[in-house]
Design an enzyme around this catalytic site. Sequence first.
Site, PDB file in Angstrom:
ATOM      1  CD  GLU A 130      11.296  -3.940 -50.331  1.00  0.00           C
ATOM      2  OE1 GLU A 130      10.755  -4.457 -51.298  1.00  0.00           O
ATOM      3  OE2 GLU A 130      10.571  -3.726 -49.365  1.00  0.00           O
TER       4      GLU A 130
ATOM      5  CB  SER B  21       8.524  -1.610 -52.632  1.00  0.00           C
ATOM      6  OG  SER B  21       8.382  -0.897 -51.282  1.00  0.00           O
TER       7      SER B  21
ATOM      8  NE  ARG C 159      10.145  -7.150 -49.024  1.00  0.00           N
ATOM      9  CZ  ARG C 159       9.062  -7.841 -48.503  1.00  0.00           C
ATOM     10  NH1 ARG C 159       9.205  -8.949 -47.913  1.00  0.00           N
ATOM     11  NH2 ARG C 159       7.830  -7.534 -48.931  1.00  0.00           N
TER      12      ARG C 159
END
Length: 298
Positions: free
Chosen positions: A291, A221, A171
């Site tokens: 995230e 998410s 990420r």
Amino acid sequence: MKDAFKQAFPEISILLDEPLMNYTFTKTGGPADVLAFPKNTAETKALVDYCRENDIPWLVLGNASNLIVRDGGIRGLVIMLSQLTKVSVEDTIVEAQAGAKLIDTTYAALKENLAGFEFASGIPGSIGGAVFMNAGAYDGEIKDVFASCDILFADGTIKTLNHDEMNFSYRHSSVQDLGAIILTARFQLKKGNHEMIKARMDELTALRQSKQPLEYPSCGSVFKRPVGHFTGKLIQDAGLQGMKWGGAQISEKHAGFIVNIDNATATDYVELIAYIQKTIKEKFDVALETEVRIIGEE
């Protein structure tokens, strides 16, 4: 400052004091002082140059899918690249502008029988955002197919970065550290069988629809996957699944998502995220890292 933008850029669609809740996937977020929708690279560069010359803060939003904008909104200029949507294919290279939807780009690859992008067929983000955060799903990540991208720096220069220069990790990409804008990205795919590619895309789309709470607004998410653990299971084991905080709720369908069930505010989201992090740390000594990006003023 606000009126000056409209005078300086009459050819660009510009909105003043525009609520960003109209654009985020959570349906939350305060106003942007100035919200601009450039139609091409030249207009994007002109906006950045103007901000630099006049000492005005700016930032870029893709399609605001994995994002929370705080209720106080964002000062200065917000640039939305939603009109930069061109996607083209040459041989096994797919090139897409930053505002193109990731899902649309995967279908452009399918049309040309190109394999490798199937993992992204259900990710509701823009190309720019996906590259920026090395988006991934179902054992695939952007880094697996990335070839190069053109980025615009705050000083007005444009540079092409190759795969190695992106320093991809979970990420993360180097663009997050450069304060730059992704303008266009290119992906290296491979020739494949149309029916097999489509079958895999259909399979992953169905899997996503069955497991994720797509019926509600959400930021996707919320947390990165902690090493050795699954975030959803940690939240379930802590007894938090289904918990409501204002108008936000930890999804009853997938504990890794927070959904807007009743006119939630960004503050509801941020406070619930903090409560989850505190609880998981206390119960399991696991630090959950977000995230989702959280930006803007309280």
